[in-house]
Write an enzyme that holds these catalytic residues in place. Structure first.
Site, mmCIF file in Angstrom:
data_model
loop_
_atom_site.group_PDB
_atom_site.id
_atom_site.type_symbol
_atom_site.label_atom_id
_atom_site.label_comp_id
_atom_site.label_asym_id
_atom_site.label_seq_id
_atom_site.Cartn_x
_atom_site.Cartn_y
_atom_site.Cartn_z
ATOM 1 N N LYS A 144 0.811 -1.224 0.000
ATOM 2 C CA LYS A 144 0.000 0.000 0.000
ATOM 3 C C LYS A 144 0.844 1.273 0.000
ATOM 4 O O LYS A 144 0.435 2.278 -0.559
ATOM 5 C CB LYS A 144 -0.941 0.015 1.191
ATOM 6 N N ARG A 171 -8.269 -0.534 16.985
ATOM 7 C CA ARG A 171 -8.662 -0.262 15.615
ATOM 8 C C ARG A 171 -9.597 -1.410 15.249
ATOM 9 O O ARG A 171 -10.551 -1.650 15.974
ATOM 10 C CB ARG A 171 -7.436 -0.119 14.694
HETATM 11 C C1 LIG Z 1 -3.953 -4.757 8.702
HETATM 12 C C2 LIG Z 1 -2.555 -4.357 8.370
HETATM 13 N N1 LIG Z 1 -1.596 -5.295 8.388
HETATM 14 C C3 LIG Z 1 -0.307 -4.995 8.113
HETATM 15 C C4 LIG Z 1 0.069 -3.713 7.782
HETATM 16 C C5 LIG Z 1 1.523 -3.441 7.525
HETATM 17 O O1 LIG Z 1 2.052 -2.627 8.532
HETATM 18 P P1 LIG Z 1 3.614 -2.272 8.599
HETATM 19 O O2 LIG Z 1 3.885 -1.342 7.473
HETATM 20 O O3 LIG Z 1 3.806 -1.636 9.936
HETATM 21 O O4 LIG Z 1 4.363 -3.558 8.469
HETATM 22 C C6 LIG Z 1 -0.907 -2.697 7.749
HETATM 23 C C7 LIG Z 1 -0.576 -1.323 7.364
HETATM 24 O O5 LIG Z 1 -0.068 -1.069 6.308
HETATM 25 C C8 LIG Z 1 -2.247 -3.030 8.048
HETATM 26 O O6 LIG Z 1 -3.204 -2.108 8.042
#
Ligand SMILES: Cc1ncc(COP(=O)(O)O)c(C=O)c1O
Length: 355
Positions: free
Chosen positions: A37, A128
């Protein structure tokens, strides 16, 4: 050459992905979802994740998963689906994270003729997404098990995103308790126990992730950092990204506005100024529409970011290590938030290169 530009070294992304995949499997886990993302589902960068061994590509936005439709690795939707997007969810995601029975019913309707996999999210205190009450979770388990077109695939948690809760063994153990609860109550084996994001990475190697068999990693792969304590992760590149912007004006000016009365800036804030006297000030062609200027750090430590407005960022280049001129390009390091907004801005060119 077109600026502003965000450059990423794909070999560093591949290296980080492979290193983390090895570390995850070395810790007895099975799979790693690589989160796309932050770069809006850019296919070239996603390919780096796949080359590095990612088992899933995961994104919060269905539009990004649509861009990745040609990839054969399974896709995971991270954000709880909107009722209005369920048709696209079952089309572009193989797996989705869920916490609402109404939405699960809608997914079941939309998934006719295929099996859409769902991971039920539990909220272990970060406040959340996720079921907060155990009975609500088990009610959802029962509901999904009765749905013809959904496969109950796993249980998951997300921490350190909203409530800043740091994962600990006793918190994550509850996830495994949920898995065991499903086994005991429904004689059903969940395939995935997904123990969070880059904030869980600091626990790897310490035997502290009981029952967890999957992590979903974004920040750690792209920036080489973990997000519980903001530390660099050993063996990962932390400098895969460079942001570049071009000087459009260079003049000596005072460092404090020259008027008796000051109001608010273009964003409605009351600015403050440090009086350093007359300084050499450069304006670069990038603004808050593209990135928060507090989230970019000049690679030349002599340059100071003073502030900016929608389309302009103002730098003090008096102490730069070279004699700046109009047209020069300034390099910046970026954090996760900066990558996110720079990638989202259509005014910023993106360059993927092999370093
Ligand atoms: C549900 C969920 N899982 C995993 C991630 C990954 O998080 P991070 O970038 O801290 O690894 C995110 C956010 O991008 C998320 O919203």
């Amino acid at each position: 050459m077109s600026y502003p530009k965000l450059r990423v070294d794909i070999n560093k992304i591949k290296h980080n992905t492979k290193t983390m995949k090895d570390r995850i499997t070395g810790n007895g886990m099975e799979t790693m979802a690589a989160v796309t993302k932050v770069f809006c589902g850019n296919k070239e960068i996603a390919q780096g994740f796949v080359d590095g061994g990612a088992d899933f590509l995961a994104d919060s936005r269905i539009q990004n998963l649509e861009k990745l439709a040609d990839f054969s690795v399974p896709k995971m939707l991270l954000r709880i689906p909107m009722l209005s997007e369920v048709d696209d969810v079952v089309k572009y995601a193989d797996i989705s994270l869920n916490s609402e029975i109404e939405t699960l019913k809608a997914l079941n309707e939309a998934a006719k003729g295929k099996k859409h996999k769902v991971i039920l999210m539990v909220d272990l205190g970060d406040l959340r997404e996720g079921f907060f009450q155990e009975e609500d979770f088990y009610e959802a388990v029962e509901a999904v098990l009765s749905m013809e077109n959904l496969e109950l695939h796993g249980v998951g948690v997300n921490l350190t995103c909203y409530g800043a809760v740091i994962p600990k063994p006793e918190i994550l153990k509850r996830l495994d308790d949920y898995r065991q609860g499903v086994k005991d109550k429904f004689d059903y084996d969940l395939k995935i126990v997904s123990g969070g994001n880059s904030s869980s990475v600091y626990m790897l190697g310490k035997d502290e992730l009981p029952g967890i068999n999957n992590l979903r990693l974004g920040e750690c792969l792209v920036l080489g950092t973990e997000s519980s304590y903001g530390e660099d992760v050993e063996g990962l590149y932390t400098d895969a990204w460079t942001f570049q912007a071009q000087i459009i004006e260079l003049k000596e000016k005072p460092s404090v506005p020259t008027a008796d009365e000051l109001g608010v800036d273009a964003f409605g804030n009351k600015p403050t100024f440090v009086d350093r006297g007359v300084r050499k000030r450069a304006i670069i062609a990038v603004g808050k529409q593209d990135v928060d200027n507090e989230k970019i750090v000049p690679k030349d430590s002599g340059i100071i970011v003073l502030g900016g407005s929608s389309d302009h960022t103002i730098l003090d280049v008096t102490d730069a290590s070279w004699e700046c001129k109009v047209g020069d390009v300034i390099d910046f390091g970026v954090n996760y938030a900066a990558i996110l907004s720079l990638c989202t801005s259509e005014y910023v060119e993106k360059e993927v290169y092999e370093g």
